[in-house]
Design an enzyme around this catalytic site. Sequence first.
Site, PDB file in Angstrom:
ATOM      1  N   ARG A  16      -5.047  -3.457   5.689  1.00 62.38           N
ATOM      2  CA  ARG A  16      -5.610  -4.048   4.480  1.00 62.38           C
ATOM      3  C   ARG A  16      -4.578  -4.316   3.388  1.00 62.38           C
ATOM      4  O   ARG A  16      -4.546  -5.395   2.800  1.00 62.38           O
ATOM      5  CB  ARG A  16      -6.720  -3.155   3.896  1.00 62.38           C
ATOM      6  N   THR A  17      -3.758  -3.317   3.102  1.00 62.60           N
ATOM      7  CA  THR A  17      -2.841  -3.483   1.969  1.00 62.60           C
ATOM      8  C   THR A  17      -1.889  -4.645   2.232  1.00 62.60           C
ATOM      9  O   THR A  17      -1.739  -5.545   1.401  1.00 62.60           O
ATOM     10  CB  THR A  17      -2.062  -2.174   1.725  1.00 62.60           C
ATOM     11  N   LYS A  45      19.531  -0.219  12.984  1.00 65.25           N
ATOM     12  CA  LYS A  45      20.981  -0.070  13.206  1.00 65.25           C
ATOM     13  C   LYS A  45      21.599   0.907  12.210  1.00 65.25           C
ATOM     14  O   LYS A  45      22.812   1.074  12.171  1.00 65.25           O
ATOM     15  CB  LYS A  45      21.670  -1.430  13.050  1.00 65.25           C
ATOM     16  N   ARG A  66       6.015  -0.538   1.153  1.00 64.70           N
ATOM     17  CA  ARG A  66       5.332   0.690   1.606  1.00 64.70           C
ATOM     18  C   ARG A  66       6.350   1.474   2.411  1.00 64.70           C
ATOM     19  O   ARG A  66       6.995   0.927   3.309  1.00 64.70           O
ATOM     20  CB  ARG A  66       4.113   0.365   2.449  1.00 64.70           C
ATOM     21  N   HIS A  94      -0.686   5.554  -4.536  1.00 66.11           N
ATOM     22  CA  HIS A  94      -1.090   4.237  -4.015  1.00 66.11           C
ATOM     23  C   HIS A  94      -1.770   3.486  -5.172  1.00 66.11           C
ATOM     24  O   HIS A  94      -2.979   3.286  -5.189  1.00 66.11           O
ATOM     25  CB  HIS A  94      -2.051   4.427  -2.843  1.00 66.11           C
TER      26      HIS A  94
END
Length: 269
Positions: A16-17, A45, A66, A94
């Site tokens: 959703r986000t 890497k 995120r 959040h």
Amino acid sequence: CSGKILGSAFFEPSTRTMLSFHSAMQRLGGSVLGFSDPSVTSVKKGECLADTMRTLEAYCDLMVIRHPNEGSAKPSSEFVSIPVINAGDGGREHPIQTLLDVFTIKEKKGSLKGLNVVLCGDLKYGRTVHSLAKALAGLGVNISCVSPSELKMPESTTTSIQRKHGVSVVEETDLISAVKDADVLYMTRIQKERFGSPEEYAKVKDCYVVNKKVMSMANENMLLMHPLPRVNEITFDVDSDKRAIFFEQALNGVFVRMALISLVLGVRG
Ligand code: NCD
């Protein structure tokens, strides 16, 4: 937002986000670039977060990030000079989910002042409730926290609410008694991925399940919310109950993010 690009850096899974940010930017006429799996980038890497951020900065006008590390959003924003939006930093905060949660409650209830909101589930590792509790306390909401004793709201959050707003959150373990006076029941998932061991998770898994019986104890105008994803904490037969508004809540995420992106980029409709 025509001609503007949103950089989308998701170091942790999201449905959703991430997709509502993409949808919001595209609905505003802008475009999106980024990744949803750091293992397909140079992070694999050994590239450090600062270098990834500095590189993305050259390719976009604002960024959403995120990341699994607690508190990583703020330092990430300091590596670059474009706006950076926190879409969840580990189990800490959040904030944009909070904007859409508050918007949803306000739209349904008119005012938030004096409402009784029950936050239930994993209040320790669940970042949505950390941000939401702080915002609700500032808006005059009475907050009850229902969780197993192992998953209580962090003391730093309850103390900060007490210090800033002079109110205490009520902490309890019995969902049935809490739900009777609730205007909003905000359920959360037990955050399996943030536990130290599978045994610790197994002890609290499925500790609260909202089913038809629980809903029958609740007020007929109560809102049942959830940031989603749900695992087992709301049974599917509750979805047809008019009080279950979590998919509408998820939809509101697009509108709230459209407003946020416009504000951040200084674009007016
Ligand atoms: C939540 C999250 O990622 O913190 N979901 C969301 O963003 N809508 C909730 C969760 O993962 O349990």
